[in-house]
Design a protein around this motif. Structure first.
Motif, PDB file in Angstrom:
ATOM      1  N   PRO A   1      52.737  56.769  32.963  1.00 55.58           N
ATOM      2  CA  PRO A   1      52.278  57.239  34.277  1.00 55.58           C
ATOM      3  C   PRO A   1      53.059  58.443  34.815  1.00 55.58           C
ATOM      4  O   PRO A   1      52.464  59.353  35.384  1.00 55.58           O
ATOM      5  CB  PRO A   1      52.447  56.014  35.184  1.00 55.58           C
ATOM      6  CG  PRO A   1      52.289  54.856  34.253  1.00 55.58           C
ATOM      7  CD  PRO A   1      52.936  55.306  32.956  1.00 55.58           C
ATOM      8  N   ASP A   2      54.383  58.477  34.623  1.00 56.33           N
ATOM      9  CA  ASP A   2      55.149  59.627  35.130  1.00 56.33           C
ATOM     10  C   ASP A   2      54.826  60.898  34.357  1.00 56.33           C
ATOM     11  O   ASP A   2      54.770  61.983  34.940  1.00 56.33           O
ATOM     12  CB  ASP A   2      56.658  59.340  35.137  1.00 56.33           C
ATOM     13  CG  ASP A   2      57.224  59.079  33.751  1.00 56.33           C
ATOM     14  OD1 ASP A   2      56.566  58.392  32.951  1.00 56.33           O
ATOM     15  OD2 ASP A   2      58.340  59.572  33.472  1.00 56.33           O
ATOM     16  N   GLU A   3      54.568  60.801  33.048  1.00 56.10           N
ATOM     17  CA  GLU A   3      54.151  61.973  32.256  1.00 56.10           C
ATOM     18  C   GLU A   3      52.787  62.469  32.724  1.00 56.10           C
ATOM     19  O   GLU A   3      52.556  63.673  32.819  1.00 56.10           O
ATOM     20  CB  GLU A   3      54.042  61.614  30.769  1.00 56.10           C
ATOM     21  CG  GLU A   3      55.320  61.338  30.054  1.00 56.10           C
ATOM     22  CD  GLU A   3      55.041  60.908  28.612  1.00 56.10           C
ATOM     23  OE1 GLU A   3      54.040  60.212  28.350  1.00 56.10           O
ATOM     24  OE2 GLU A   3      55.846  61.285  27.747  1.00 56.10           O
ATOM     25  N   ILE A   4      51.892  61.533  32.972  1.00 57.96           N
ATOM     26  CA  ILE A   4      50.541  61.878  33.432  1.00 57.96           C
ATOM     27  C   ILE A   4      50.621  62.585  34.781  1.00 57.96           C
ATOM     28  O   ILE A   4      50.002  63.633  34.988  1.00 57.96           O
ATOM     29  CB  ILE A   4      49.651  60.620  33.511  1.00 57.96           C
ATOM     30  CG1 ILE A   4      49.387  60.085  32.099  1.00 57.96           C
ATOM     31  CG2 ILE A   4      48.347  60.909  34.243  1.00 57.96           C
ATOM     32  CD1 ILE A   4      48.752  58.705  32.063  1.00 57.96           C
ATOM     33  N   ARG A   5      51.403  62.022  35.710  1.00 61.03           N
ATOM     34  CA  ARG A   5      51.552  62.634  37.035  1.00 61.03           C
ATOM     35  C   ARG A   5      52.114  64.050  36.938  1.00 61.03           C
ATOM     36  O   ARG A   5      51.628  64.966  37.596  1.00 61.03           O
ATOM     37  CB  ARG A   5      52.449  61.780  37.929  1.00 61.03           C
ATOM     38  CG  ARG A   5      51.670  60.862  38.827  1.00 61.03           C
ATOM     39  CD  ARG A   5      52.568  60.153  39.844  1.00 61.03           C
ATOM     40  NE  ARG A   5      52.287  58.735  39.759  1.00 61.03           N
ATOM     41  CZ  ARG A   5      52.936  57.850  39.005  1.00 61.03           C
ATOM     42  NH1 ARG A   5      53.958  58.217  38.281  1.00 61.03           N
ATOM     43  NH2 ARG A   5      52.577  56.593  38.987  1.00 61.03           N
ATOM     44  N   LYS A   6      53.141  64.231  36.106  1.00 58.22           N
ATOM     45  CA  LYS A   6      53.750  65.561  35.954  1.00 58.22           C
ATOM     46  C   LYS A   6      52.738  66.563  35.403  1.00 58.22           C
ATOM     47  O   LYS A   6      52.622  67.684  35.910  1.00 58.22           O
ATOM     48  CB  LYS A   6      54.969  65.498  35.028  1.00 58.22           C
ATOM     49  CG  LYS A   6      56.189  64.879  35.653  1.00 58.22           C
ATOM     50  CD  LYS A   6      57.332  64.802  34.650  1.00 58.22           C
ATOM     51  CE  LYS A   6      58.493  64.023  35.210  1.00 58.22           C
ATOM     52  NZ  LYS A   6      59.552  63.840  34.202  1.00 58.22           N
ATOM     53  N   ALA A   7      52.007  66.168  34.375  1.00 64.59           N
ATOM     54  CA  ALA A   7      51.005  67.067  33.786  1.00 64.59           C
ATOM     55  C   ALA A   7      49.910  67.393  34.792  1.00 64.59           C
ATOM     56  O   ALA A   7      49.501  68.552  34.924  1.00 64.59           O
ATOM     57  CB  ALA A   7      50.409  66.449  32.525  1.00 64.59           C
TER      58      ALA A   7
ATOM     59  N   PHE B   1      43.173  60.431  44.480  1.00 63.54           N
ATOM     60  CA  PHE B   1      42.169  59.732  43.671  1.00 63.54           C
ATOM     61  C   PHE B   1      42.336  60.083  42.196  1.00 63.54           C
ATOM     62  O   PHE B   1      42.382  59.199  41.337  1.00 63.54           O
ATOM     63  CB  PHE B   1      40.761  60.090  44.146  1.00 63.54           C
ATOM     64  CG  PHE B   1      39.684  59.580  43.227  1.00 63.54           C
ATOM     65  CD1 PHE B   1      39.333  58.237  43.221  1.00 63.54           C
ATOM     66  CD2 PHE B   1      39.045  60.441  42.354  1.00 63.54           C
ATOM     67  CE1 PHE B   1      38.354  57.766  42.348  1.00 63.54           C
ATOM     68  CE2 PHE B   1      38.061  59.978  41.487  1.00 63.54           C
ATOM     69  CZ  PHE B   1      37.717  58.633  41.492  1.00 63.54           C
ATOM     70  N   LEU B   2      42.421  61.376  41.882  1.00 63.94           N
ATOM     71  CA  LEU B   2      42.581  61.800  40.485  1.00 63.94           C
ATOM     72  C   LEU B   2      43.849  61.222  39.863  1.00 63.94           C
ATOM     73  O   LEU B   2      43.824  60.724  38.735  1.00 63.94           O
ATOM     74  CB  LEU B   2      42.615  63.322  40.379  1.00 63.94           C
ATOM     75  CG  LEU B   2      41.278  64.026  40.373  1.00 63.94           C
ATOM     76  CD1 LEU B   2      41.475  65.538  40.386  1.00 63.94           C
ATOM     77  CD2 LEU B   2      40.448  63.616  39.174  1.00 63.94           C
ATOM     78  N   LEU B   3      44.950  61.290  40.592  1.00 62.92           N
ATOM     79  CA  LEU B   3      46.208  60.755  40.078  1.00 62.92           C
ATOM     80  C   LEU B   3      46.114  59.244  39.865  1.00 62.92           C
ATOM     81  O   LEU B   3      46.602  58.717  38.862  1.00 62.92           O
ATOM     82  CB  LEU B   3      47.363  61.105  41.009  1.00 62.92           C
ATOM     83  CG  LEU B   3      47.774  62.571  41.037  1.00 62.92           C
ATOM     84  CD1 LEU B   3      48.769  62.833  42.165  1.00 62.92           C
ATOM     85  CD2 LEU B   3      48.358  63.001  39.707  1.00 62.92           C
ATOM     86  N   SER B   4      45.467  58.557  40.792  1.00 66.30           N
ATOM     87  CA  SER B   4      45.321  57.114  40.668  1.00 66.30           C
ATOM     88  C   SER B   4      44.478  56.735  39.457  1.00 66.30           C
ATOM     89  O   SER B   4      44.852  55.866  38.662  1.00 66.30           O
ATOM     90  CB  SER B   4      44.693  56.547  41.947  1.00 66.30           C
ATOM     91  OG  SER B   4      44.438  55.169  41.791  1.00 66.30           O
ATOM     92  N   VAL B   5      43.339  57.387  39.299  1.00 65.65           N
ATOM     93  CA  VAL B   5      42.470  57.100  38.152  1.00 65.65           C
ATOM     94  C   VAL B   5      43.193  57.431  36.848  1.00 65.65           C
ATOM     95  O   VAL B   5      43.180  56.641  35.898  1.00 65.65           O
ATOM     96  CB  VAL B   5      41.143  57.888  38.261  1.00 65.65           C
ATOM     97  CG1 VAL B   5      40.361  57.830  36.963  1.00 65.65           C
ATOM     98  CG2 VAL B   5      40.307  57.348  39.415  1.00 65.65           C
ATOM     99  N   ALA B   6      43.825  58.584  36.799  1.00 65.42           N
ATOM    100  CA  ALA B   6      44.474  59.024  35.560  1.00 65.42           C
ATOM    101  C   ALA B   6      45.616  58.103  35.137  1.00 65.42           C
ATOM    102  O   ALA B   6      45.848  57.912  33.947  1.00 65.42           O
ATOM    103  CB  ALA B   6      44.989  60.452  35.713  1.00 65.42           C
ATOM    104  N   THR B   7      46.320  57.519  36.099  1.00 66.10           N
ATOM    105  CA  THR B   7      47.470  56.690  35.750  1.00 66.10           C
ATOM    106  C   THR B   7      47.122  55.217  35.586  1.00 66.10           C
ATOM    107  O   THR B   7      47.908  54.459  35.013  1.00 66.10           O
ATOM    108  CB  THR B   7      48.598  56.825  36.797  1.00 66.10           C
ATOM    109  OG1 THR B   7      48.077  56.506  38.083  1.00 66.10           O
ATOM    110  CG2 THR B   7      49.178  58.228  36.792  1.00 66.10           C
ATOM    111  N   THR B   8      45.959  54.786  36.057  1.00 64.43           N
ATOM    112  CA  THR B   8      45.634  53.354  35.987  1.00 64.43           C
ATOM    113  C   THR B   8      44.413  53.034  35.135  1.00 64.43           C
ATOM    114  O   THR B   8      44.216  51.876  34.788  1.00 64.43           O
ATOM    115  CB  THR B   8      45.400  52.767  37.400  1.00 64.43           C
ATOM    116  OG1 THR B   8      44.304  53.442  38.011  1.00 64.43           O
ATOM    117  CG2 THR B   8      46.652  52.890  38.256  1.00 64.43           C
ATOM    118  N   ALA B   9      43.613  54.005  34.792  1.00 61.11           N
ATOM    119  CA  ALA B   9      42.360  53.727  34.064  1.00 61.11           C
ATOM    120  C   ALA B   9      42.505  53.960  32.564  1.00 61.11           C
ATOM    121  O   ALA B   9      41.564  54.414  31.910  1.00 61.11           O
ATOM    122  CB  ALA B   9      41.218  54.557  34.642  1.00 61.11           C
TER     123      ALA B   9
END
Length: 176
Positions: free
Chosen positions: A64-70, A99-107
């Motif tokens: 999740p932290d890598e996804i958020r940074k990217a 919304f985008l960050l939430s979907v990207a890190t949890t879906a």
């Protein structure tokens, strides 16, 4: 087999149209079939020149932290492009970025976030959705110049990574 949940959303035709590209089993065969030898040579030259700025590394963000940074980098790059082009910044809409960050890190595993690093810096990033063997492109680093290297390199590499790493067999593409 689960039905595509996106089919329940209201839709309208987009003026750019869209198509799907079958990827096949082998990246090199696919790439050779889609790009002329002169274009492949130009792509290699662009990658080499980009590599002169630092080591090139393509990666898929997993944690999740890598996804958020990217995605933070992607959103910042896209926001600058919206401003330069005089386009309303969709990330300024309340809740859009969250919304985008939430979907990207949890879906996971429906979301694919990849990045191109040049040296220690993220030069480009890509966000896509995966469903039933199909990769749906959502957002990518916008071109910095008319004949950009980093966004084109990232797009082709994301196609290759999607094919090799996540068993994607089709890639819907926009004609614009």
């Amino acid at each position: 087999q689960q039905a595509n949940p996106m089919r329940l959303l209201g839709t309208s035709l987009h003026p750019s149209g869209a198509h799907a590209m079958a990827l096949g089993e082998n990246w090199e065969q696919f790439y050779s079939a889609k790009r002329s030898s002169a274009t492949r040579r130009r792509d290699r030259t662009k990658r080499r020149k980009l590599g002169e700025l630092g080591d090139l590394r393509f990666s898929t963000a997993e944690a999740p932290d890598e996804i958020r940074k990217a995605l933070d980098i992607l959103i910042e790059q896209k926001s600058r492009w919206f401003q330069r082009m005089g386009i309303r910044n969709l990330f300024e809409i309340p809740g859009q970025k969250d919304f985008l960050l939430s979907v990207a890190t949890t879906a996971r595993p429906f979301v694919h976030v990849s990045r191109l690093s040049v040296g220690p810096n993220c030069a480009a990033a890509n966000l896509g959705l995966l469903f039933q063997g199909c990769y749906y492109h959502v957002l990518a680093t916008p071109p910095s110049t008319r004949r950009t290297t980093r966004s084109a390199t990232t797009c082709w590499r994301a196609t290759m990574m999607a094919q090799r790493c996540v068993s994607v067999r089709a890639w819907p593409i926009c004609t614009t």
